[in-house]
Design an enzyme around this catalytic site. Structure first.
Site, short mmCIF file in Angstrom:
data_model
loop_
_atom_site.label_atom_id
_atom_site.label_comp_id
_atom_site.label_asym_id
_atom_site.label_seq_id
_atom_site.Cartn_x
_atom_site.Cartn_y
_atom_site.Cartn_z
N HIS A 122 0.83 -1.20 0.00
CA HIS A 122 0.00 0.00 0.00
C HIS A 122 0.87 1.26 0.00
O HIS A 122 0.62 2.19 -0.78
CB HIS A 122 -0.90 -0.02 1.23
CG HIS A 122 -1.64 1.27 1.48
ND1 HIS A 122 -2.92 1.49 1.04
CD2 HIS A 122 -1.26 2.40 2.14
CE1 HIS A 122 -3.30 2.71 1.40
NE2 HIS A 122 -2.31 3.28 2.07
N GLU A 123 1.89 1.29 0.85
CA GLU A 123 2.73 2.49 0.95
C GLU A 123 3.56 2.70 -0.32
O GLU A 123 3.71 3.83 -0.78
CB GLU A 123 3.64 2.39 2.18
CG GLU A 123 2.90 2.30 3.50
CD GLU A 123 1.99 3.49 3.75
OE1 GLU A 123 2.29 4.59 3.24
OE2 GLU A 123 0.96 3.33 4.44
N HIS A 126 1.54 4.31 -3.04
CA HIS A 126 1.44 5.77 -2.96
C HIS A 126 2.54 6.43 -3.79
O HIS A 126 2.30 7.42 -4.48
CB HIS A 126 1.58 6.22 -1.50
CG HIS A 126 0.31 6.17 -0.71
ND1 HIS A 126 -0.86 6.77 -1.12
CD2 HIS A 126 0.04 5.59 0.50
CE1 HIS A 126 -1.80 6.56 -0.20
NE2 HIS A 126 -1.27 5.85 0.78
N GLU A 184 -5.90 7.01 -0.67
CA GLU A 184 -5.86 5.80 0.14
C GLU A 184 -6.55 4.64 -0.56
O GLU A 184 -6.04 3.51 -0.58
CB GLU A 184 -6.50 6.06 1.51
CG GLU A 184 -5.73 7.00 2.41
CD GLU A 184 -4.35 6.48 2.74
OE1 GLU A 184 -4.22 5.28 3.04
OE2 GLU A 184 -3.39 7.26 2.70
#
Length: 264
Positions: A122-123, A126, A184
């Site tokens: 997920h990070e 980004h 997100e």
């Protein structure tokens, strides 16, 4: 007053006109160069290192193993700096320029390699989606738009200042925070596929957010939050699970199956 509000809204929308696209095809405003973003990322990572102790040993090796498997799915030859920081908050981050940080508190919530991969994927997503660039560009453009509007309309009286305050609140809750929630959700989807391509079980992402929900002390209303609610995240992940599972099964069939040993 009404025409001024409409004009202000129109000015903000025009200011936020997009000039690039995210990996999902969504329009983005990205005003800063990659070099500028990488410099920002390096400075932020250095500051984090100065403020918190770095943890090595088995913990560091475990996190490095998961992160390496994730980043190995990206550009060949690209090296990411990975560090674990002694901090009780369940948090992690990735920064432009190839920096990944994981707090020790996250390891109490992400209880296995697959759940940790969900967070790191997920990070990293980004960064891949240029969300940092989009965030700072949006904030810069919004502030510029409000300043120009105030000067053009001569809003220097007490009433004018009150109106500018209301416009500022509207920009925050109508533009900046929704962008954050959109980031997100987009990172959830991209990260889910990324972890699956690396051979981590994407179903663990659901377990992770169930753990997060069980350990949370309550959340603000969604419209006041920079993040979707835990329930919204789980629903979004479930909606994309079939695609992720197909990627996971392909990776496993090709022999991709990380075996990162969590510290005892």
């Amino acid at each position: 007053m009404k025409w001024m509000m409409r004009a202000a809204t129109g000015a903000l929308v025009l200011t936020l006109a997009a000039c690039s696209q995210s990996p999902t095809g969504r329009s983005q405003l990205t005003l800063f160069s990659e070099e500028q973003l990488e410099e920002m990322g390096a400075q932020s990572f250095t500051q984090y290192e100065q403020e918190l102790p770095v943890v090595g040993g088995q913990v560091g090796e475990y996190v490095q193993c998961v992160a390496t498997a994730i980043t190995g799915e990206l550009n060949a030859g690209e090296t990411w700096e990975v560090k674990v920081f002694k901090d009780g908050s369940a948090n992690a981050f990735a920064l432009p320029g190839g920096h990944i940080g994981v707090n020790t508190g996250l390891l109490d919530v992400a209880t296995n390699q697959d759940q940790l991969a969900a967070v790191i994927g997920h990070e990293v997503a980004h960064v891949l989606a240029s969300h940092a660039n989009e965030r700072v560009s949006t904030q810069a453009a919004t502030q510029t738009g409000l300043s120009v509007l105030q000067a053009a309309a001569g809003l220097n009286s007490a009433g004018g200042q009150q109106l500018m305050g209301l416009l500022g609140m509207g920009a925050k809750y109508g533009i900046i925070l929704p962008f954050s929630r959109q980031h997100e959700s987009e990172a959830d989807t991209l990260g889910l596929n990324l972890m699956a391509q690396a051979g981590f079980d994407p179903r663990a992402s659901i377990e992770l957010w169930q753990n997060m929900s069980a350990g949370s002390q309550g959340q603000p209303p969604v419209w006041l939050s920079t993040h979707p609610s835990h329930g919204q995240r789980i629903n979004g992940l479930q909606a994309h699970m079939d695609e992720a599972m197909a990627l996971y099964e392909q990776a496993r069939a090709a022999g991709s199956g990380p075996s990162c040993q969590a510290p005892g």
